[in-house]
Each structure stands twice: as structure tokens, then as C-alpha cells.
Design an enzyme around this catalytic site. Structure first.
Site, PDB file in Angstrom:
ATOM      1  N   ARG A  17      44.790  25.081  37.396  1.00  7.04           N
ATOM      2  CA  ARG A  17      44.321  24.514  38.662  1.00  7.04           C
ATOM      3  C   ARG A  17      42.819  24.721  38.891  1.00  7.04           C
ATOM      4  O   ARG A  17      42.223  24.124  39.772  1.00  7.04           O
ATOM      5  CB  ARG A  17      45.094  25.130  39.837  1.00  7.04           C
ATOM      6  CG  ARG A  17      46.459  24.494  40.013  1.00  7.04           C
ATOM      7  CD  ARG A  17      47.308  25.267  40.993  1.00  7.04           C
ATOM      8  NE  ARG A  17      47.839  26.497  40.407  1.00  7.04           N
ATOM      9  CZ  ARG A  17      48.502  27.405  41.109  1.00  7.04           C
ATOM     10  NH1 ARG A  17      48.679  27.258  42.402  1.00  7.04           N
ATOM     11  NH2 ARG A  17      48.982  28.491  40.511  1.00  7.04           N
ATOM     12  N   LYS A  24      40.278  30.906  33.719  1.00  4.83           N
ATOM     13  CA  LYS A  24      39.966  31.178  35.134  1.00  4.83           C
ATOM     14  C   LYS A  24      39.590  32.646  35.330  1.00  4.83           C
ATOM     15  O   LYS A  24      38.860  32.991  36.247  1.00  4.83           O
ATOM     16  CB  LYS A  24      41.131  30.783  36.032  1.00  4.83           C
ATOM     17  CG  LYS A  24      42.210  31.827  36.186  1.00  4.83           C
ATOM     18  CD  LYS A  24      43.094  31.515  37.353  1.00  4.83           C
ATOM     19  CE  LYS A  24      44.313  32.401  37.320  1.00  4.83           C
ATOM     20  NZ  LYS A  24      45.309  32.030  38.312  1.00  4.83           N
ATOM     21  N   GLY A  79      55.828  34.208  30.338  1.00  2.71           N
ATOM     22  CA  GLY A  79      56.075  34.864  31.625  1.00  2.71           C
ATOM     23  C   GLY A  79      55.493  36.262  31.712  1.00  2.71           C
ATOM     24  O   GLY A  79      55.089  36.850  30.709  1.00  2.71           O
ATOM     25  N   ASP A 104      44.519  38.008  38.110  1.00  2.00           N
ATOM     26  CA  ASP A 104      43.872  37.052  39.021  1.00  2.00           C
ATOM     27  C   ASP A 104      43.929  37.512  40.476  1.00  2.00           C
ATOM     28  O   ASP A 104      43.783  36.720  41.384  1.00  2.00           O
ATOM     29  CB  ASP A 104      44.490  35.658  38.860  1.00  2.00           C
ATOM     30  CG  ASP A 104      45.971  35.608  39.239  1.00  2.00           C
ATOM     31  OD1 ASP A 104      46.581  36.679  39.440  1.00  2.00           O
ATOM     32  OD2 ASP A 104      46.516  34.496  39.342  1.00  2.00           O
ATOM     33  N   LYS A 319      11.802  40.279  41.313  1.00  2.00           N
ATOM     34  CA  LYS A 319      12.702  40.645  40.221  1.00  2.00           C
ATOM     35  C   LYS A 319      12.109  41.824  39.476  1.00  2.00           C
ATOM     36  O   LYS A 319      10.913  41.827  39.198  1.00  2.00           O
ATOM     37  CB  LYS A 319      12.848  39.462  39.267  1.00  2.00           C
ATOM     38  CG  LYS A 319      13.835  39.719  38.154  1.00  2.00           C
ATOM     39  CD  LYS A 319      13.495  39.017  36.848  1.00  2.00           C
ATOM     40  CE  LYS A 319      12.370  39.696  36.123  1.00  2.00           C
ATOM     41  NZ  LYS A 319      12.098  39.169  34.780  1.00  2.00           N
ATOM     42  N   TYR A 355       5.657  35.574  32.437  1.00  2.00           N
ATOM     43  CA  TYR A 355       6.374  35.001  31.290  1.00  2.00           C
ATOM     44  C   TYR A 355       5.494  33.978  30.601  1.00  2.00           C
ATOM     45  O   TYR A 355       4.991  33.040  31.228  1.00  2.00           O
ATOM     46  CB  TYR A 355       7.656  34.329  31.830  1.00  2.00           C
ATOM     47  CG  TYR A 355       8.589  33.816  30.769  1.00  2.00           C
ATOM     48  CD1 TYR A 355       8.942  34.605  29.680  1.00  2.00           C
ATOM     49  CD2 TYR A 355       9.147  32.544  30.872  1.00  2.00           C
ATOM     50  CE1 TYR A 355       9.821  34.126  28.724  1.00  2.00           C
ATOM     51  CE2 TYR A 355      10.029  32.066  29.916  1.00  2.00           C
ATOM     52  CZ  TYR A 355      10.365  32.861  28.835  1.00  2.00           C
ATOM     53  OH  TYR A 355      11.233  32.394  27.894  1.00  2.00           O
TER      54      TYR A 355
HETATM   55  C1  UD1 Z   1      53.559  36.350  40.210  1.00  5.00           C
HETATM   56  C2  UD1 Z   1      54.898  37.005  40.568  1.00  5.00           C
HETATM   57  C3  UD1 Z   1      55.213  36.711  42.019  1.00  5.00           C
HETATM   58  C4  UD1 Z   1      54.091  37.195  42.910  1.00  5.00           C
HETATM   59  C5  UD1 Z   1      52.752  36.619  42.464  1.00  5.00           C
HETATM   60  C6  UD1 Z   1      51.617  37.293  43.204  1.00  5.00           C
HETATM   61  C7  UD1 Z   1      56.237  36.949  38.492  1.00  5.00           C
HETATM   62  C8  UD1 Z   1      57.412  36.326  37.820  1.00  5.00           C
HETATM   63  N1  UD1 Z   1      55.945  36.481  39.717  1.00  5.00           N
HETATM   64  O1  UD1 Z   1      53.738  34.961  40.333  1.00  5.00           O
HETATM   65  O2  UD1 Z   1      56.431  37.353  42.406  1.00  5.00           O
HETATM   66  O3  UD1 Z   1      54.356  36.852  44.250  1.00  5.00           O
HETATM   67  O4  UD1 Z   1      52.536  36.851  41.052  1.00  5.00           O
HETATM   68  O5  UD1 Z   1      50.363  36.765  42.884  1.00  5.00           O
HETATM   69  O6  UD1 Z   1      55.638  37.839  37.961  1.00  5.00           O
HETATM   70  N2  UD1 Z   1      50.309  36.020  32.921  1.00  5.00           N
HETATM   71  C9  UD1 Z   1      50.263  36.377  31.596  1.00  5.00           C
HETATM   72  N3  UD1 Z   1      51.191  35.857  30.757  1.00  5.00           N
HETATM   73  C10 UD1 Z   1      52.174  35.026  31.150  1.00  5.00           C
HETATM   74  C11 UD1 Z   1      52.217  34.660  32.508  1.00  5.00           C
HETATM   75  C12 UD1 Z   1      51.271  35.177  33.385  1.00  5.00           C
HETATM   76  O7  UD1 Z   1      49.401  37.150  31.190  1.00  5.00           O
HETATM   77  O8  UD1 Z   1      52.970  34.620  30.305  1.00  5.00           O
HETATM   78  C13 UD1 Z   1      49.299  36.582  33.840  1.00  5.00           C
HETATM   79  C14 UD1 Z   1      48.426  35.532  34.498  1.00  5.00           C
HETATM   80  O9  UD1 Z   1      47.222  35.334  33.769  1.00  5.00           O
HETATM   81  C15 UD1 Z   1      48.142  36.157  35.852  1.00  5.00           C
HETATM   82  C16 UD1 Z   1      49.363  37.022  36.127  1.00  5.00           C
HETATM   83  O10 UD1 Z   1      49.998  37.224  34.884  1.00  5.00           O
HETATM   84  O11 UD1 Z   1      46.990  36.985  35.811  1.00  5.00           O
HETATM   85  C17 UD1 Z   1      50.351  36.382  37.119  1.00  5.00           C
HETATM   86  O12 UD1 Z   1      50.837  35.171  36.583  1.00  5.00           O
HETATM   87  P1  UD1 Z   1      51.046  33.885  37.471  1.00  5.00           P
HETATM   88  O13 UD1 Z   1      51.568  32.809  36.602  1.00  5.00           O
HETATM   89  O14 UD1 Z   1      49.843  33.603  38.273  1.00  5.00           O
HETATM   90  O15 UD1 Z   1      52.259  34.394  38.407  1.00  5.00           O
HETATM   91  P2  UD1 Z   1      52.664  33.835  39.800  1.00  5.00           P
HETATM   92  O16 UD1 Z   1      53.448  32.581  39.635  1.00  5.00           O
HETATM   93  O17 UD1 Z   1      51.487  33.791  40.669  1.00  5.00           O
HETATM   94 CA    CA Z   2      49.132  33.762  40.428  1.00  4.49          CA
END
Ligand code: UD1
Ligand code: CA
Length: 420
Positions: A17, A24, A79, A104, A319, A355
Site C-alpha cells: 500500500r 516500506k 504469515g 511497521d 550546517k 564547497y
Molecule cells: C498483525 C496482527 C494483528 C494486529 C496487527 C497490529 C497477525 C496475524 N496479526 O496484523 O492481530 O492487530 O498486526 O498492527 O499477526 N511480516 C513478516 N512476515 C510475514 C508477514 C508479516 O515479517 O510473513 C511482518 C510485516 O513486515 C510487519 C509485521 O510482520 O512488520 C506485521 O504484519 P502485517 O501483515 O502488517 O500484519 P497485520 O495484518 O497488520
Molecule cells: Ca500491519
């Protein structure tokens, strides 16, 4: 006795996004990459052993984090549960606690992480979550509690029943786990859910079924757990951070005339009774003394150190400038790579020519010197104490103490010339 306190930062996700060529997680939030902020929060909470799980554009993320962390690799994004499993080799055989952080979510306070750790240790909880109460919980995992208030499970938005959708308590994506029980529970996580992913959040229910105690800390300041998924949230968090930093300076005795239009980056020191006028930007690492006056429209860049009672006026950019007590730099001035002594006056339009297209060179100005308006100081150059530089001079040679330097053509008036 807890023997280990570790942290895992999940930083493998794609973040579509953001609409960017970059991950990101390496987007800059107020001058610092999002993922770097997440890691530094763990460091500031006192955690030394930090593992980043990287995957999507991992070279970029690793270039930002360098050797401040160890790395685990997740090649397929299956996941958050799958991401944490990838750090298994670092956790195996260890006892103690591991904080798991979404990469994030950059504004979590170190004190909040410590609160999570302390509660989990004191209450002997195998999982302690950070939760929040949101008026609009859409998109977040919901916290399902039983009649006794104990957490039963976390249900992701896409898996909620209509009544679960109404729950306002959400999962922040920040956790403290018992290392051994986390590993054992992760073995049991399956991708039987709406997204076909291995959810880290399923660990809670698995632990509950095993009879292991879990709990939560409800965050007081909801802005701490905001995540960044797009540019709109990036701007929103920038504002939150800006306000947090400005508030801290005001509490320490700095006057900020317009908090919405003052941009002070992290790690800036400002002394008591200094006044900051609107549209001023001050970059990280700058040190400003007491009773100074800065702005409006001033840009104080990296490496600047201002003593007490310094005045930096409007449309001034400085600077790597060290500026002595009581010196005035009032308007339309650029000073770069320089040392200026005490009680100098730098005239309007003065610039350091630091510079030459290849190298940066230094300008040194002694104490009590007066630099006339529109002076070019061609570096490297040294101006002594108590000197006077005539307005409009282009100074290419050193000026000794007490000297007057004039470096411009004398004016010629051609009488009657314009009548011809
Ligand atoms: C996740 C939580 C959710 C919570 C939310 C809060 C899970 C299943 N859900 O959802 O309950 O409310 O965060 O912000 O955990 N990432 C990986 N590898 C992966 C998937 C994700 O490293 O395979 C990392 C992403 O880069 C990110 C973080 O894990 O930094 C969270 O992943 P994201 O997909 O944003 O989870 P949410 O759907 O936001
Ligand atoms: Ca997230």
C-alpha cells in the site's frame, strides 16, 4: 530468575500500500527509517540480543540495520507465525523472555516495552500482549476475553464473527513471550484461516489450551501502536512524533511559538529559555544552548553546536557550524563547515563558500568580529579576532586579528554618463 531477554523484529513483509520501489520498512519517518525506529525502541528498552526477520527486499533492510541486529530469513511470506519460526535457531535451548515486535509499528515507547516485560515476569505469564481500545478497530486483530476477563484468543479481522467485529480491544502486534513455550506453541500453528497464513496470534489460544497463563497490558497512549501501511499513515505518524518531541522540549523550558510548524528531529538538545520561532527545522544531533533565539524560517542542519545567547534569524541555513556565545546570525545567511567565535555579527547575505565541487573546506572566525553584509568567505580561510570585513567583500585570504579587510572593486562614478 530470567536468564535471557531477546527481541524479534518482524521485517519481512512487503507493504504494497506504500506504492514504492522501496520496502516500506526503509521509508523514513521524520528522518529515520521505520524499521530502524522499531529496533532502536527495543535497544532503548535495554534489549541487547535483537533478531530481525527479513525477506522482501532484505538487502535494503539489512543496509539500514547493519550489524545492530542478527538476521533470520523468511523467503516466503506465510504469515507472522511463520516469520517468528524463522528465528528459531537463535531461540533454541534458551530460557527467558522474547519481545516480538511488528517492524511497521515505530512509535512504541521503551517504557511501554519494559512494562510488558515486567508484567510478564511478575505475573509469570507465558504470553503478555499489548492491547488498545480503539473506537474504530477495523483491520486489527480483536481480543476475545471470557467472562472472567481472561484472554481466550486473538481473532483476525477476516476471521471474525459479526459479534467479534464489535470488540473494541485490539492486538497491537507487540508481545512478550516465554521463549521455550513460544517455540513449542509455534509448532502447533496451522494456516487454517481466512488468509491461509500462519498467525503468530494463534499462539495465545494454543497456550491457553495447554493451561499456560497469558495476559495483557492495555496501552495508555494509543498513538504508540499506530502502524504504517501507506503514505497517509506515514504523515500521520510524523505529526505524532513531531508533537511528542516538541512537547518534551517545552517541558524542559524551551519556548516554541508554533508547535505545528516547528520540526525538531530526534536527539536534539536545547537549553532553557531558548525561543524557537515558526517554520524552523532542526536536524538530529544539534545542540543549542540557553537563551538563544532561532528563526523564523531557519534551517539548523546536522553537526551544529550553538553556545548560549546565539541568535539565528530568518532564512538562515547553517550546517556543521560551531557558534560562540552571543553571536548573531540574523538574516539570509549560509554558514557551513565553520567555527565562529563569541559576540560576532554576521551580516545579511553572508555565505561561506565551503564547497569547490570536490571537497568541503573550513571557515574559522575569531571572537568579536564583524562580517559586513554580503561577504563571501571562500574556504579554507581564517578570520582573526576583532576584525572588520567590509560589506560586499570576497575573502580568499586569511585576515589577521584587528584588521580591516576590503576585498572588492572601488566604485567609479562616470559623470553625466547616462545622459548620452
Ligand atoms: C498483525 C496482527 C494483528 C494486529 C496487527 C497490529 C497477525 C496475524 N496479526 O496484523 O492481530 O492487530 O498486526 O498492527 O499477526 N511480516 C513478516 N512476515 C510475514 C508477514 C508479516 O515479517 O510473513 C511482518 C510485516 O513486515 C510487519 C509485521 O510482520 O512488520 C506485521 O504484519 P502485517 O501483515 O502488517 O500484519 P497485520 O495484518 O497488520
Ligand atoms: Ca500491519
Amino acid at each position: 530468575m530470567e536468564d535471557n531477554i531477546m527481541a524479534i523484529v518482524m521485517a519481512a513483509g512487503k507493504g504494497t500500500r506504500m506504492k514504492s520501489k522501496k520496502s516500506k520498512l526503509v521509508q523514513k519517518l521524520f528522518g529515520k527509517e521505520i524499521v530502524k525506529r522499531a529496533v532502536e525502541n527495543a535497544e532503548k528498552a535495554g534489549v541487547k540480543d535483537i533478531i530481525a526477520v527479513v525477506g522482501y527486499m532484505k538487502e535494503e533492510v539489512m543496509a539500514v540495520l547493519g550489524d545492530s541486529v542478527k538476521y533470520a530469513y523468511q523467503d516466503e511470506m506465510l504469515g507472522t507465525g511463520h516469520a517468528v519460526i524463522k528465528a528459531k535457531e537463535y531461540l533454541k535451548g534458551k530460557k527467558g523472555k522474547v519481545l516480538v515486535l511488528n517492524g511497521d509499528v515505530p512509535l512504541i515507547r521503551p517504557e511501554t516495552l519494559n512494562k510488558l516485560l515486567e508484567k510478564s515476569i511478575e505475573n509469570k505469564e507465558y504470553a503478555t500482549l499489548l492491547t488498545a481500545i480503539y473506537d474504530n478497530p477495523t483491520g486489527y486483530g480483536r481480543i476475545v476475553r471470557d467472562e472472567g476477563g481472561n484472554i481466550e484468543a486473538i481473532v483476525e479481522e477476516k476471521d471474525t464473527t459479526p459479534s467479534q467485529k464489535e470488540i473494541k480491544e485490539i492486538n497491537a502486534g507487540i508481545y512478550c513471550f516465554d521463549i521455550e513455550e513460544l517455540l513449542s506453541a509455534l509448532e502447533k500453528v496451522t494456516p487454517n484461516n481466512a488468509q491461509g497464513e500462519y498467525y503468530l496470534t494463534d499462539v495465545i489460544q494454543i497456550m491457553n489450551e495447554k493451561g499456560l497463563k497469558t495476559g495483557a497490558v492495555i496501552v495508555e497512549d494509543n498513538t504508540e501502536i499506530l502502524g504504517i501501511n501507506d503514505r497517509i499513515q506515514l504523515e500521520m505518524l510524523t505529526k505524532v512524533l513531531q508533537m511528542r518531541i516538541n512537547t518534551e522540549h517545552m517541558k524542559n523550558g524551551v519556548t516554541i511559538e508554533d508547535v505545528n510548524n516547528t520540526y525538531i528531529y530526534d536527539e536534539v538538545e536545547i537549553g532553557m529559555d531558548t525561543v524557537i520561532h515558526p517554520n524552523t527545522t532542526i536536524k538530529s544531533g544539534v545542540v543549542i544552548g540557553e537563551d538563544c533565539e532561532i528563526g523564523p524560517n531557519a534551517y539548523i542542519r546536522e553537526g551544529c553546536k550553538l553556545a548560549n545567547k546565539v541568535k539565528i534569524g530568518n532564512f538562515v541555513e547553517i550546517k556543521k557550524a560551531l557558534i560562540g556565545e552571543g553571536t548573531k546570525v540574523p538574516h539570509f545567511i549560509y554558514l557551513g563547515d565553520c567555527e565562529v567565535g563569541e559576540k560576532c555579527n554576521i551580516g545579511c547575505g553572508t555565505i561561506t563558500c565551503n564547497y569547490d565541487g570536490f571537497h568541503k573546506s573550513k571557515t574559522i572566525i575569531g571572537n568579536h568580529s564583524f562580517i559586513g553584509s554580503n561577504t563571501n568567505l571562500v574556504a579554507p580561510v581564517t578570520i582573526g579576532d576583532e576584525t572588520f570585513i567590509a560589506a560586499g567583500s570576497t575573502i580568499t585570504e586569511d585576515v589577521p586579528d584587528y584588521a580591516l579587510a576590503i576585498a572588492r572593486q572601488r566604485q567609479i562614478n562616470k559623470e553625466e554618463w547616462n545622459k548620452k
